[in-house]
Design an enzyme around this catalytic site. Structure first.
Site, PDB file in Angstrom:
ATOM      1  N   ASP A  10      -2.827   4.460   3.337  1.00 38.07           N
ATOM      2  CA  ASP A  10      -3.789   3.552   2.717  1.00 38.07           C
ATOM      3  C   ASP A  10      -3.111   2.476   1.874  1.00 38.07           C
ATOM      4  OD1 ASP A  10      -6.540   2.865   2.183  1.00 38.07           O
ATOM      5  OD2 ASP A  10      -6.209   3.589   0.145  1.00 38.07           O
ATOM      6  N   HIS A  11      -3.669   1.274   1.941  1.00 41.21           N
ATOM      7  CA  HIS A  11      -3.339   0.189   1.004  1.00 41.21           C
ATOM      8  C   HIS A  11      -1.866  -0.109   0.856  1.00 41.21           C
ATOM      9  CE1 HIS A  11      -6.368  -2.111  -1.008  1.00 41.21           C
ATOM     10  NE2 HIS A  11      -7.174  -1.087  -1.055  1.00 41.21           N
ATOM     11  N   ASP A  42      -2.577  -4.346   3.485  1.00 40.64           N
ATOM     12  CA  ASP A  42      -3.388  -5.155   2.579  1.00 40.64           C
ATOM     13  C   ASP A  42      -2.616  -6.413   2.209  1.00 40.64           C
ATOM     14  OD1 ASP A  42      -4.934  -6.324   0.671  1.00 40.64           O
ATOM     15  OD2 ASP A  42      -4.920  -4.640  -0.728  1.00 40.64           O
ATOM     16  N   GLU A  72      -7.631  -5.818   4.961  1.00 34.44           N
ATOM     17  CA  GLU A  72      -8.582  -6.188   3.911  1.00 34.44           C
ATOM     18  C   GLU A  72      -8.736  -7.700   3.836  1.00 34.44           C
ATOM     19  OE1 GLU A  72      -8.902  -5.663  -0.920  1.00 34.44           O
ATOM     20  OE2 GLU A  72      -8.639  -3.864   0.317  1.00 34.44           O
ATOM     21  N   HIS A 123     -12.379  -1.304  -7.228  1.00 30.26           N
ATOM     22  CA  HIS A 123     -11.440  -0.183  -7.299  1.00 30.26           C
ATOM     23  C   HIS A 123     -11.534   0.492  -8.665  1.00 30.26           C
ATOM     24  CE1 HIS A 123      -9.291  -0.676  -3.558  1.00 30.26           C
ATOM     25  NE2 HIS A 123      -9.091  -1.943  -3.789  1.00 30.26           N
ATOM     26  N   HIS A 159     -13.954   0.231   0.114  1.00 33.68           N
ATOM     27  CA  HIS A 159     -13.040   0.785  -0.878  1.00 33.68           C
ATOM     28  C   HIS A 159     -13.761   0.847  -2.218  1.00 33.68           C
ATOM     29  CE1 HIS A 159      -8.952   0.618   1.173  1.00 33.68           C
ATOM     30  NE2 HIS A 159      -9.835   0.265   2.097  1.00 33.68           N
ATOM     31  N   SER A 162     -16.170   5.548  -5.388  1.00 34.52           N
ATOM     32  CA  SER A 162     -16.586   6.302  -6.576  1.00 34.52           C
ATOM     33  C   SER A 162     -17.536   5.458  -7.424  1.00 34.52           C
ATOM     34  CB  SER A 162     -15.366   6.677  -7.431  1.00 34.52           C
ATOM     35  OG  SER A 162     -14.484   7.513  -6.723  1.00 34.52           O
ATOM     36  N   THR A 184     -11.158   7.655  -7.370  1.00 35.71           N
ATOM     37  CA  THR A 184     -11.265   7.896  -8.810  1.00 35.71           C
ATOM     38  C   THR A 184     -11.882   9.251  -9.132  1.00 35.71           C
ATOM     39  OG1 THR A 184     -11.411   5.529  -9.268  1.00 35.71           O
ATOM     40  CG2 THR A 184     -12.214   7.023 -10.979  1.00 35.71           C
TER      41      THR A 184
END
Length: 230
Positions: A10-11, A42, A72, A123, A159, A162, A184
């Site tokens: 990821d990312h 990203d 992204e 985020h 993304h 949370s 998170t």
């Protein structure tokens, strides 16, 4: 049918939060060699043209290895080292929101398989001063999600899952969100457990297990069940 757990890189940023260059090709290559089933690049801090170029490069690497590539477009805020504007200002002004015409071009030219979009999501901040705070109850522009899905023609990724308001999340899935990233809530469950019982990793892991159950079986499918699972 039993569930499956997949390993996703990821990312991987091209430019990190401190605006330093990252050796992203090497990191992605190592992940593909190790057997990751999907990767994300990203390059959203670059210009549209540069983002397309870099994403096309990584998409080609991933596809050669037989795995999908996520990218992204737009600015999902929250990871920058500076202070973030108030959430209501971000949403009202549509700050960083992914643009329809750019999404269409990006998906066509970059050849990515999934597209992470900015539609009101943020985020979880990781700076020491705010990492233990509860995230703002984010809303999502569901109408914009639907328009992005039609424009891009590929599955969309959310993304910052949370803290997103429950009804917004469910409506977003109907509108085109196919993958939701949640960090998170799981991180805080682990860290708070270690504070409660210092050094007891098994206890912290159990807390994360129950939080994952609560989120998937409860929050995503049945909000009443979520309360029972707490």
């Amino acid at each position: 049918m039993p569930g499956h757990t997949l390993l996703h890189l990821d990312h991987i940023p091209v430019i990190d939060e401190d605006y330093k260059k990252v050796d992203y090709v090497e990191l992605v290559a190592r992940a593909l060699k190790a057997g990751y089933q999907s990767v994300m690049i990203d390059s959203s801090r670059l210009s549209l043209e540069e983002n397309i170029k870099v994403t096309a490069e990584i998409s080609a690497m991933a596809h050669e290895a037989g795995v999908p590539c996520e990218a992204e477009l737009g600015a999902v805020m929250g990871h920058e080292s500076g202070e973030m504007p108030p959430y209501e200002e971000i949403f009202a002004k549509k700050m960083g929101f992914t643009k329809l015409e750019e999404a269409k071009r990006f998906a066509l030219e970059s050849k990515c398989d999934w597209l992470s979009v900015a539609v009101g999501n943020i985020h979880g901040q990781v700076a020491e001063a705010v990492r233990n705070q509860k995230k703002p109850a984010a809303r999502l522009d569901v109408e914009h999600i639907g328009a992005l899905y039609q424009a891009a023609g590929i599955p969309l990724v959310l993304h910052g899952g949370s803290g997103v308001q429950h009804e917004c999340l469910l409506e977003a899935v109907k509108a085109g969100i196919a993958k939701i990233n949640v960090g998170t809530e799981m991180r805080q469950a682990y860290e708070f457990a270690l504070q409660e019982k210092e050094g007891d990793i098994a206890y912290a892991q159990d807390k994360v297990y129950h939080k994952v159950r609560e989120y998937i079986a409860g929050y995503l499918y049945n909000s009443d069940l979520a309360n029972e699972l707490k």
